[in-house]
Write a protein that holds these residues in place. Structure first.
Motif, PDB file in Angstrom:
ATOM      1  N   LEU A 245       0.829  -1.205   0.000  1.00 53.69           N
ATOM      2  CA  LEU A 245       0.000   0.000   0.000  1.00 53.69           C
ATOM      3  C   LEU A 245       0.863   1.255   0.000  1.00 53.69           C
ATOM      4  O   LEU A 245       0.506   2.273  -0.615  1.00 53.69           O
ATOM      5  N   ASP A 246       2.003   1.210   0.666  1.00 56.12           N
ATOM      6  CA  ASP A 246       2.927   2.346   0.638  1.00 56.12           C
ATOM      7  C   ASP A 246       3.436   2.587  -0.779  1.00 56.12           C
ATOM      8  O   ASP A 246       3.569   3.737  -1.219  1.00 56.12           O
ATOM      9  N   ARG A 247       3.707   1.535  -1.517  1.00 61.44           N
ATOM     10  CA  ARG A 247       4.174   1.690  -2.888  1.00 61.44           C
ATOM     11  C   ARG A 247       3.053   2.139  -3.825  1.00 61.44           C
ATOM     12  O   ARG A 247       3.328   2.750  -4.866  1.00 61.44           O
ATOM     13  N   CYS A 248       1.805   1.854  -3.463  1.00 63.93           N
ATOM     14  CA  CYS A 248       0.676   2.280  -4.289  1.00 63.93           C
ATOM     15  C   CYS A 248       0.509   3.793  -4.311  1.00 63.93           C
ATOM     16  O   CYS A 248      -0.176   4.327  -5.192  1.00 63.93           O
ATOM     17  N   MET A 249       1.096   4.498  -3.353  1.00 65.23           N
ATOM     18  CA  MET A 249       1.019   5.954  -3.376  1.00 65.23           C
ATOM     19  C   MET A 249       1.728   6.529  -4.599  1.00 65.23           C
ATOM     20  O   MET A 249       1.457   7.660  -5.004  1.00 65.23           O
ATOM     21  N   TYR A 250       2.633   5.761  -5.201  1.00 66.67           N
ATOM     22  CA  TYR A 250       3.381   6.209  -6.368  1.00 66.67           C
ATOM     23  C   TYR A 250       2.855   5.585  -7.660  1.00 66.67           C
ATOM     24  O   TYR A 250       3.479   5.731  -8.714  1.00 66.67           O
ATOM     25  N   SER A 251       1.728   4.905  -7.589  1.00 67.74           N
ATOM     26  CA  SER A 251       1.169   4.260  -8.771  1.00 67.74           C
ATOM     27  C   SER A 251       0.470   5.294  -9.650  1.00 67.74           C
ATOM     28  O   SER A 251      -0.306   6.119  -9.169  1.00 67.74           O
ATOM     29  N   ILE A 252       0.757   5.262 -10.945  1.00 66.44           N
ATOM     30  CA  ILE A 252       0.132   6.177 -11.889  1.00 66.44           C
ATOM     31  C   ILE A 252      -0.614   5.370 -12.938  1.00 66.44           C
ATOM     32  O   ILE A 252      -0.418   4.165 -13.087  1.00 66.44           O
ATOM     33  N   ARG A 253      -1.472   6.066 -13.699  1.00 65.86           N
ATOM     34  CA  ARG A 253      -2.315   5.382 -14.677  1.00 65.86           C
ATOM     35  C   ARG A 253      -1.510   4.977 -15.907  1.00 65.86           C
ATOM     36  O   ARG A 253      -0.657   5.708 -16.386  1.00 65.86           O
ATOM     37  N   LYS A 351     -14.130  11.288   0.562  1.00 65.41           N
ATOM     38  CA  LYS A 351     -12.782  11.044   0.059  1.00 65.41           C
ATOM     39  C   LYS A 351     -12.346   9.627   0.368  1.00 65.41           C
ATOM     40  O   LYS A 351     -13.054   8.862   1.018  1.00 65.41           O
ATOM     41  N   VAL A 352     -11.155   9.316  -0.097  1.00 69.55           N
ATOM     42  CA  VAL A 352     -10.504   8.042   0.167  1.00 69.55           C
ATOM     43  C   VAL A 352      -9.284   8.328   1.033  1.00 69.55           C
ATOM     44  O   VAL A 352      -8.554   9.288   0.802  1.00 69.55           O
ATOM     45  N   SER A 353      -9.085   7.526   2.044  1.00 68.51           N
ATOM     46  CA  SER A 353      -7.888   7.639   2.864  1.00 68.51           C
ATOM     47  C   SER A 353      -7.188   6.289   2.894  1.00 68.51           C
ATOM     48  O   SER A 353      -7.832   5.241   2.814  1.00 68.51           O
ATOM     49  N   PHE A 354      -5.878   6.335   3.004  1.00 67.41           N
ATOM     50  CA  PHE A 354      -5.055   5.136   3.033  1.00 67.41           C
ATOM     51  C   PHE A 354      -4.394   5.053   4.400  1.00 67.41           C
ATOM     52  O   PHE A 354      -3.759   6.012   4.852  1.00 67.41           O
ATOM     53  N   ILE A 355      -4.550   3.916   5.071  1.00 65.30           N
ATOM     54  CA  ILE A 355      -4.016   3.715   6.417  1.00 65.30           C
ATOM     55  C   ILE A 355      -2.960   2.618   6.326  1.00 65.30           C
ATOM     56  O   ILE A 355      -3.280   1.452   6.088  1.00 65.30           O
ATOM     57  N   ILE A 356      -1.710   2.995   6.502  1.00 68.71           N
ATOM     58  CA  ILE A 356      -0.573   2.091   6.359  1.00 68.71           C
ATOM     59  C   ILE A 356      -0.063   1.768   7.761  1.00 68.71           C
ATOM     60  O   ILE A 356       0.480   2.640   8.444  1.00 68.71           O
ATOM     61  N   VAL A 357      -0.245   0.518   8.195  1.00 70.98           N
ATOM     62  CA  VAL A 357      -0.005   0.134   9.582  1.00 70.98           C
ATOM     63  C   VAL A 357       1.154  -0.851   9.667  1.00 70.98           C
ATOM     64  O   VAL A 357       1.101  -1.943   9.099  1.00 70.98           O
ATOM     65  N   SER A 358       2.203  -0.457  10.358  1.00 70.86           N
ATOM     66  CA  SER A 358       3.321  -1.324  10.751  1.00 70.86           C
ATOM     67  C   SER A 358       3.943  -2.104   9.600  1.00 70.86           C
ATOM     68  O   SER A 358       4.041  -3.339   9.648  1.00 70.86           O
ATOM     69  N   PRO A 359       4.381  -1.441   8.533  1.00 70.93           N
ATOM     70  CA  PRO A 359       5.117  -2.175   7.494  1.00 70.93           C
ATOM     71  C   PRO A 359       6.549  -2.462   7.936  1.00 70.93           C
ATOM     72  O   PRO A 359       7.142  -1.708   8.703  1.00 70.93           O
ATOM     73  N   SER A 360       7.100  -3.553   7.442  1.00 68.86           N
ATOM     74  CA  SER A 360       8.495  -3.868   7.764  1.00 68.86           C
ATOM     75  C   SER A 360       9.463  -2.982   7.002  1.00 68.86           C
ATOM     76  O   SER A 360      10.531  -2.640   7.509  1.00 68.86           O
ATOM     77  N   THR A 361       9.106  -2.625   5.763  1.00 72.08           N
ATOM     78  CA  THR A 361       9.950  -1.750   4.958  1.00 72.08           C
ATOM     79  C   THR A 361       9.074  -0.712   4.274  1.00 72.08           C
ATOM     80  O   THR A 361       7.873  -0.915   4.084  1.00 72.08           O
ATOM     81  N   LEU A 362       9.698   0.402   3.887  1.00 75.13           N
ATOM     82  CA  LEU A 362       9.002   1.475   3.189  1.00 75.13           C
ATOM     83  C   LEU A 362       9.792   1.859   1.944  1.00 75.13           C
ATOM     84  O   LEU A 362      11.000   1.625   1.858  1.00 75.13           O
ATOM     85  N   PHE A 363       9.089   2.456   0.996  1.00 73.99           N
ATOM     86  CA  PHE A 363       9.711   2.848  -0.265  1.00 73.99           C
ATOM     87  C   PHE A 363      10.340   4.231  -0.125  1.00 73.99           C
ATOM     88  O   PHE A 363       9.678   5.191   0.278  1.00 73.99           O
TER      89      PHE A 363
END
Length: 666
Positions: A245-253, A351-363
């Motif tokens: 989900l953290d990487r999806c913040m950089y997803s484009i069409r 709106k849409v909100s994204f909740i990113i909880v306790s990932p082991s790694t981030l982009f």
């Protein structure tokens, strides 16, 4: 046993009570008041309850005093949700990105069909929750947590799954031809597109979608008119699910084949509010892309709404003024991007909100990393959550020795070099426009548990053990002891590239926060006010790495938008006060008037704990407490014996409490 018979329990007791009731009153009477009175007197006497509480208090104080200096952090309670109540309805949802689809579990079968229109109409909020588990399990977690806070009807829970060849994750056999499946979990966690071999089953044209494209396509399905009253969609990824989900913040069409339905994959928080739309006349580049399929509506939509990076957002209305107010009968409309939108009411904004909880790694979109201590310099103090949260901002620099110790630290999945997913790049690179949109086009909560501070690979050499790594792995032989070793089930990633982000999940979120605020935002000329409106960094007080605890603590945030109150606390609220504070769930109190946290000052003795003395309540204290408990245990036994003796003599008095059914109902 005799006392229960006298109160009308058992076959003989019921017959005896009927005879007594008929003999004394002459008509049929209910026995429920008598039984309730007797059972209350036998089992729930106030004297007995007081004695039980006293015994529990003494035992708890004895044991607590024995380990009070070592249990510095709350432990995860592995209490899994029961299977009673509403059951999940697993189903396959097609056409999320072209013809491809994913399995979900939600409140009703065929949730997008006409038969479920009444459920969709009453839904005001949608919670999409997923991790490595199956959709049915994720649904149960979210649904149970929501029901406990009174959100049975207005909030819909959706469990999501990303199937692999060995884990179908609620896909029913036979598997649909266009169902998305990856070879292994690592592929979809890396946001890699579907394998090319699936095209043999599904005759789809165009590029194969990534997990982010499918996930964001699912989010679009919960918008009007299918869900006419929906106000908010919360997409929550936990642990491994939070990584993708953290990487999806950089997803484009990406433009799909003109014969298939293209999906809106970017700027999901842009709804039908904001400034007026204006007409965009087809340019020369637009006509070039339209040829030779310019007469197809799908092609026109794709060309109009493609990512241009010019500061505008585009919408294809095809002359429908309701879709783009102010644009009139123009086909393609545009307006200024909502990067600077000041409306940030979390509870009223659609709106849409994204909740990113306790990932082991981030982009990391930048090559800089935080200056962290060497592994040989680490002590228990570095794993104290108060030290992590209250320290001054980290310093960032490009690692000077990266070419020797960790040459590939900035390769994808942890950095922006190497082979990146196709939906995150334009001509093979992540552009500044993509980075800026990732910061300002979404509402994102980054959350880490304050007790998610165990990394056994680093802490196994400590003596004594501390924090949530306080039990050596060789001493753990029962499942109920794994609360002291939660990382055994979900170990934090310990590769060299991951360790440059921090030692634990809590520290990695804190380091990532400082990187966004101190490195990336200034580089993109994003102000602090803009950033705070769209990205928040929180901590769940007293919560470790447990999916059930996380769902329970986030329930009010999901159901009512209360995402800034206890147990959620903003990391920006912590300031250096010159002292170390250790959190426990019981000590934490939210002071709403000042917006800060008050904590009971506790002694951090992780470095010197384990001497074996145990304070004044050592082994002798436990023995003394046991003797006192044995003496006090005789009191309720003696009291029960006297009660049983007096119960028969008072039976006729109890019979007078019998009332008719009508009087009892009144």
């Amino acid at each position: 046993a005799q006392a229960f018979k006298d109160c009308g329990w058992g076959r003989e007791g019921r017959q005896r009570e009927r005879e007594r009731a008929t003999r004394n009153s002459g008509d049929a009477m209910t026995l429920r008041p008598l039984r309730r009175c007797c059972s209350r007197r036998i089992l729930f006497g106030p004297d007995l309850a007081l004695v039980e509480l006293l015994l529990v208090a003494i035992a708890f104080q004895a044991v607590r005093a024995e380990v009070s200096e070592q249990e510095l952090l709350p432990t995860d309670r592995f209490t899994k949700p029961s299977l009673d109540g509403r059951q999940p309805h697993a189903q396959y949802v097609p056409h999320l990105a072209g013809p491809w689809g994913l399995p979900v579990a939600t409140d009703a079968p065929s949730i997008f069909s006409k038969s479920a229109h009444h459920i969709r109409s009453r839904t005001k909020r949608v919670v999409i929750y997923y991790d490595l588990q199956w959709p049915s399990y994720a649904y149960r977690l979210a649904r149970r947590a929501l029901d406990q806070v009174g959100a049975e009807h207005h909030v819909m829970a959706v469990g999501l799954g990303f199937p692999t060849e060995n884990k179908l994750r609620d896909l029913r056999l036979p598997v649909p031809a266009c169902a998305a499946q990856w070879k292994q979990d690592h592929d979809w966690l890396s946001n890699q597109p579907l394998p090319a071999s699936l095209k043999q089953k599904c005759p789809a044209l165009g590029p194969l979608p990534t997990p982010c494209e499918l996930l964001l396509g699912l989010v679009e399905r919960f918008r009007p008119p299918a869900f006419p009253n929906v106000e908010h969609v919360a997409v929550t990824g936990f642990s491994a699910g939070a990584q993708v989900l953290d990487r999806c913040m950089y997803s484009i069409r990406r433009t799909y084949d003109p014969y298939l339905l293209g999906q809106s994959l970017a700027a999901l928080t842009a709804a039908h509010h904001g400034e007026q739309w204006h007409c965009h006349h087809w340019s020369g580049s637009d006509h070039h892309l339209l040829y030779p399929h310019g007469d197809l509506i799908l092609r026109q939509r794709q060309v109009c709404e493609r990512v241009r990076g010019d500061g505008f957002e585009y919408k294809f209305s095809n002359g429908n003024g309701h879709l783009a107010p102010g644009c009139g009968e123009c086909q393609c409309c545009r307006r200024r991007s909502r990067d600077d939108d000041g409306d940030h009411d979390d509870r009223s904004l659609k709106k849409v909100s994204f909740i990113i909880v306790s990932p082991s790694t981030l982009f990391y979109p930048v090559p800089e990393r935080a200056a962290l201590p060497e592994h040989s310099e680490l002590t228990c103090l570095h794993f104290d959550p108060a030290v992590v949260l209250k320290r001054s901002p980290y310093n960032f620099l490009i690692p000077p020795s990266a070419s020797k110790s960790c040459p590939n630290y900035n390769d994808y999945r942890y950095g922006a070099e190497g082979h990146l997913p196709p939906d995150m790049t334009i001509k093979g690179n992540i552009t500044e426009a993509t980075q800026r949109r990732a910061l300002l086009a979404h509402h994102v909560l980054y959350i880490a548990g304050s007790a998610d501070v165990c990394n056994w690979q680093l802490q196994k050499s400590f003596s004594p053990q501390c924090g949530q790594c306080k039990k050596h792995r060789n001493s753990i032989s029962h499942s109920w002891m794994k609360a002291d070793a939660v990382d055994m089930a979900s170990p934090v990633v310990s590769t060299c590239g991951a360790m440059k982000q921090g030692t634990t999940r809590l520290e990695r979120i804190r380091v990532y926060k400082d990187m966004i605020q101190g490195v990336l935002a200034p580089r993109l000329a994003v102000s602090v006010e803009q950033l705070h409106r769209h990205r928040k960094f929180m901590t769940l007080v007293g919560v470790g790495h447990d999916d059930f605890d996380v769902a329970h603590k986030l329930s009010r945030c999901w159901a009512y938008g209360h995402c800034s109150s206890h147990p959620l606390a903003s990391m920006d609220d912590f300031q250096d006060q010159g002292q170390l504070l250790i959190w426990t769930a019981a000590d934490e109190v939210r002071d709403l008037s000042s917006g800060r946290l008050r904590t009971e000052r506790l002694k951090y003795s992780g470095a010197e704990a384990g001497s074996g003395s145990g304070g004044m309540f050592g082994l002798s204290g436990v023995v003394i407490a046991g003797v006192i408990a044995s003496v006090l245990l005789a009191v309720p036994l003696y009291w029960l014996a006297r009660k049983e003796k007096n119960l028969r003599s008072g039976s006729r008095q109890l019979e007078t409490e019998l009332v008719s059914e009508e009087e009892y109902s009144t």
